[in-house]
Every structure is written in structure tokens, then in C-alpha cells.
Design a protein around this motif. Structure first.
Motif, mmCIF file in Angstrom:
data_model
loop_
_atom_site.group_PDB
_atom_site.id
_atom_site.type_symbol
_atom_site.label_atom_id
_atom_site.label_comp_id
_atom_site.label_asym_id
_atom_site.label_seq_id
_atom_site.Cartn_x
_atom_site.Cartn_y
_atom_site.Cartn_z
ATOM 1 N N GLY A 218 0.646 -1.707 -0.135
ATOM 2 C CA GLY A 218 0.676 -0.226 0.392
ATOM 3 C C GLY A 218 0.827 1.584 -0.048
ATOM 4 O O GLY A 218 0.125 2.474 -0.746
ATOM 5 N N ARG A 219 1.861 1.095 1.102
ATOM 6 C CA ARG A 219 2.892 2.509 1.189
ATOM 7 C C ARG A 219 3.388 2.422 -0.298
ATOM 8 O O ARG A 219 3.712 3.702 -0.880
ATOM 9 N N ILE A 220 4.312 1.426 -0.737
ATOM 10 C CA ILE A 220 4.843 1.536 -2.230
ATOM 11 C C ILE A 220 3.754 2.036 -4.024
ATOM 12 O O ILE A 220 4.159 2.897 -4.285
ATOM 13 N N TYR A 221 2.520 1.550 -3.317
ATOM 14 C CA TYR A 221 0.791 2.144 -4.169
ATOM 15 C C TYR A 221 1.197 3.352 -4.369
ATOM 16 O O TYR A 221 0.954 4.281 -5.061
ATOM 17 N N VAL A 222 0.733 4.051 -3.332
ATOM 18 C CA VAL A 222 0.488 5.487 -2.761
ATOM 19 C C VAL A 222 2.044 6.150 -3.296
ATOM 20 O O VAL A 222 1.920 7.036 -4.171
ATOM 21 N N ALA A 223 3.044 6.208 -3.248
ATOM 22 C CA ALA A 223 4.023 6.573 -3.252
ATOM 23 C C ALA A 223 4.276 6.854 -5.624
ATOM 24 O O ALA A 223 5.475 7.403 -5.947
ATOM 25 N N GLY A 224 4.744 5.142 -5.457
ATOM 26 C CA GLY A 224 4.201 5.458 -7.116
ATOM 27 C C GLY A 224 3.246 5.561 -7.722
ATOM 28 O O GLY A 224 3.505 6.358 -8.823
ATOM 29 N N LEU A 225 1.746 5.591 -7.281
ATOM 30 C CA LEU A 225 1.000 7.144 -7.686
ATOM 31 C C LEU A 225 1.341 8.249 -7.482
ATOM 32 O O LEU A 225 0.940 8.871 -8.834
ATOM 33 N N LEU A 226 1.742 8.928 -6.711
ATOM 34 C CA LEU A 226 2.328 10.488 -6.711
ATOM 35 C C LEU A 226 3.210 11.030 -7.313
ATOM 36 O O LEU A 226 3.203 11.480 -8.085
ATOM 37 N N LEU A 227 4.643 9.286 -8.094
ATOM 38 C CA LEU A 227 5.363 9.619 -9.323
ATOM 39 C C LEU A 227 4.648 9.393 -10.160
ATOM 40 O O LEU A 227 4.795 9.874 -11.323
ATOM 41 N N SER A 228 3.526 9.088 -10.248
ATOM 42 C CA SER A 228 3.333 8.999 -12.082
ATOM 43 C C SER A 228 2.505 9.853 -12.286
ATOM 44 O O SER A 228 1.739 10.140 -13.646
ATOM 45 N N VAL A 229 1.364 10.627 -10.762
ATOM 46 C CA VAL A 229 0.809 11.608 -11.858
ATOM 47 C C VAL A 229 1.585 12.641 -11.515
ATOM 48 O O VAL A 229 1.342 13.675 -13.087
ATOM 49 N N ILE A 230 2.758 13.273 -10.977
ATOM 50 C CA ILE A 230 3.951 14.237 -11.104
ATOM 51 C C ILE A 230 4.581 14.260 -12.269
ATOM 52 O O ILE A 230 4.946 14.830 -13.614
ATOM 53 N N THR A 231 4.641 12.999 -13.237
ATOM 54 C CA THR A 231 5.676 12.606 -14.139
ATOM 55 C C THR A 231 4.829 13.003 -14.861
ATOM 56 O O THR A 231 5.142 12.779 -16.641
ATOM 57 N N ALA A 232 3.537 12.122 -15.217
ATOM 58 C CA ALA A 232 2.143 12.874 -16.563
ATOM 59 C C ALA A 232 2.247 14.024 -16.747
ATOM 60 O O ALA A 232 1.537 14.338 -17.438
ATOM 61 N N PHE A 233 2.116 15.014 -15.435
ATOM 62 C CA PHE A 233 2.118 16.667 -15.573
ATOM 63 C C PHE A 233 3.264 17.286 -17.058
ATOM 64 O O PHE A 233 2.774 17.605 -17.502
ATOM 65 N N GLY A 234 3.966 16.139 -16.414
ATOM 66 C CA GLY A 234 5.282 16.331 -17.714
ATOM 67 C C GLY A 234 4.881 16.258 -19.387
ATOM 68 O O GLY A 234 5.269 16.947 -20.335
ATOM 69 N N LEU A 235 3.775 15.415 -19.378
ATOM 70 C CA LEU A 235 3.545 15.429 -20.788
ATOM 71 C C LEU A 235 2.532 15.674 -21.254
ATOM 72 O O LEU A 235 1.196 15.871 -20.396
ATOM 73 N N SER A 236 2.506 16.263 -22.696
ATOM 74 C CA SER A 236 1.276 16.478 -23.101
ATOM 75 C C SER A 236 1.435 17.066 -24.897
ATOM 76 O O SER A 236 2.413 17.595 -25.043
ATOM 77 N N SER A 237 0.376 16.536 -25.594
ATOM 78 C CA SER A 237 0.350 16.021 -26.584
ATOM 79 C C SER A 237 -0.315 17.047 -27.397
ATOM 80 O O SER A 237 0.200 17.890 -28.463
ATOM 81 N N THR A 238 -0.786 18.345 -26.779
ATOM 82 C CA THR A 238 -1.192 19.550 -27.466
ATOM 83 C C THR A 238 -0.591 20.639 -26.774
ATOM 84 O O THR A 238 -0.366 21.705 -27.540
ATOM 85 N N GLY A 239 0.576 20.678 -25.820
ATOM 86 C CA GLY A 239 1.591 21.828 -25.532
ATOM 87 C C GLY A 239 0.488 22.288 -24.300
ATOM 88 O O GLY A 239 1.705 23.738 -24.082
ATOM 89 N N GLY A 240 -0.451 22.176 -23.991
ATOM 90 C CA GLY A 240 -0.415 22.173 -22.756
ATOM 91 C C GLY A 240 -1.569 21.754 -21.762
ATOM 92 O O GLY A 240 -1.274 20.435 -21.713
ATOM 93 N N PHE A 241 -2.290 22.348 -20.952
ATOM 94 C CA PHE A 241 -3.783 21.344 -19.999
ATOM 95 C C PHE A 241 -4.002 21.155 -20.909
ATOM 96 O O PHE A 241 -5.434 21.058 -21.755
ATOM 97 N N ASN A 242 -4.514 19.533 -20.549
ATOM 98 C CA ASN A 242 -5.531 18.390 -21.496
ATOM 99 C C ASN A 242 -5.983 17.631 -20.123
ATOM 100 O O ASN A 242 -5.811 17.542 -19.456
ATOM 101 N N ALA A 243 -6.722 17.110 -20.977
ATOM 102 C CA ALA A 243 -7.657 15.934 -20.065
ATOM 103 C C ALA A 243 -6.757 14.929 -19.376
ATOM 104 O O ALA A 243 -7.583 14.466 -18.052
ATOM 105 N N GLY A 244 -5.831 15.020 -19.664
ATOM 106 C CA GLY A 244 -4.876 13.711 -19.048
ATOM 107 C C GLY A 244 -4.542 14.655 -17.597
ATOM 108 O O GLY A 244 -4.029 13.635 -16.458
ATOM 109 N N HIS A 245 -4.024 15.976 -17.875
ATOM 110 C CA HIS A 245 -3.323 16.427 -17.098
ATOM 111 C C HIS A 245 -4.696 16.792 -15.415
ATOM 112 O O HIS A 245 -4.511 16.767 -14.321
ATOM 113 N N ALA A 246 -5.829 16.888 -16.014
ATOM 114 C CA ALA A 246 -7.150 16.802 -15.210
ATOM 115 C C ALA A 246 -7.522 15.496 -14.730
ATOM 116 O O ALA A 246 -7.192 15.422 -13.156
ATOM 117 N N LEU A 247 -7.174 14.560 -15.112
ATOM 118 C CA LEU A 247 -7.235 12.712 -14.349
ATOM 119 C C LEU A 247 -6.166 13.127 -13.562
ATOM 120 O O LEU A 247 -6.602 12.410 -12.113
#
Length: 166
Positions: free
Chosen positions: A40-69
Motif C-alpha cells: 500500500g505504501r509502495i502504491y501511494v508513493a508510486g501513484l504520486l510519482l506517476s501523476v507527477i511525471t504525467a504532468f510533464g507530458l502533453s501532446s497538445t502543448g498545454g493543459f489537457n484531459a490527462g492533466h485533469a485526470l
């Protein structure tokens, strides 16, 4: 046409496998993601890192549905971690916490399902866009799996007597 992954995309995919694996382990072993366990602790830490790294991804160059998710996932995770400490939720606390962790896992998999279908197999991906019928069908199936899974978790919590504990 297959779009190659950037270095950040590769890192994000690798990082996202951590909460996926820990979450699956939790569901198999404990029938839920339990934040007090090692998985559970690994899940929480991994999920936080996953979301943080996702914020750097954007196929549109700005805020998108993935960021909202990602924001929704962080809010869901925060709620799941906080609700057991909020006594005014009473007997609903274990149900709400379980829902929060399960829903965060559901949200983790939504882009994973869509991206996998749009990138695999490498030579000829199964889908060409998020609007493809195969993506929509897979996501609908994932919604049904989530609803059925959470219903089973409710039954398990009741059988364990979670609703009777203050």
C-alpha cells in the motif's frame, strides 16, 4: 501511425508500472489497497510519482484531459488517505477509504488502457485514437470491472464487520 515515446514518456511508463503492480498485489492479497501495508505504501508513493511525471507530458502543448485526470487522481488519493481520520464519517469510513483507493487505481489505468491500445502492437496498433471503438469498449469494460470489484469489496467489508466498528 505510432508516436514514439519521449524520454519522459518512457520514465512515466516505467514509474506507472510500480503502482500498477503494487495495486494488483494488494487486490490479490488483501482484496483492497491497504495503505498501512508495504504494498500500500509502495502504491501511494508510486501513484504520486506517476501523476507527477504525467504532468510533464502533453501532446497538445498545454493543459489537457490527462492533466485533469491526474488532478482528480491526487484528490481521490488524498481523500482516501484522510477519510479514516475523520470521525464524522462514522461507519462509512472504511467504505469511503476503500472506494478512494480503488477509484485511484481505476483512474491510473484509464490512460494506460487508452495509450496501450493506441501504441501496441508496435507494427500496427489496435486503435488510432482515443475515440476508437476498441478504446471505448475497453474503457467501458474497465468501468464495469470497477463497479463489480467495488461491490465485492463492500460485501467483504461487511463480512469482516467493518460497518459495526466506530
Amino acid at each position: 501511425m505510432v508516436h514514439p515515446l519521449s524520454a519522459l514518456g518512457i520514465a512515466h511508463t516505467a514509474v506507472s508500472l510500480v503502482p500498477f503492480t503494487a495495486g494488483v498485489y494488494g487486490f490479490v492479497r488483501f482484496r483492497a489497497i491497504e495503505p498501512k501495508t508495504r504494498s500500500g505504501r509502495i502504491y501511494v508513493a508510486g501513484l504520486l510519482l506517476s501523476v507527477i511525471t504525467a504532468f510533464g507530458l502533453s501532446s497538445t502543448g498545454g493543459f489537457n484531459a490527462g492533466h485533469a485526470l491526474g488532478i482528480l487522481t491526487l484528490l481521490t488519493l488524498a481523500g482516501a488517505l484522510m477519510v479514516p481520520r475523520l470521525s464524522w464519517f462514522g461507519r462509512a469510513r472504511p467504505y469511503l477509504a476503500t472506494f478512494g483507493f480503488s477509484f485511484s487505481f481505476f483512474l491510473l489505468m484509464v490512460p494506460g488502457i487508452s495509450e496501450s491500445l493506441r501504441r501496441l502492437p508496435l507494427a500496427h496498433p489496435l486503435a488510432d485514437s482515443p475515440e476508437s471503438s476498441i478504446v471505448k469498449t475497453a474503457l467501458l469494460t474497465w468501468v464495469v470491472a470497477f463497479v463489480v470489484g467495488y461491490a465485492l469489496q463492500i460485501l467483504l467489508l461487511r463480512a469482516r464487520g467493518a460497518a459495526t466498528r466506530p
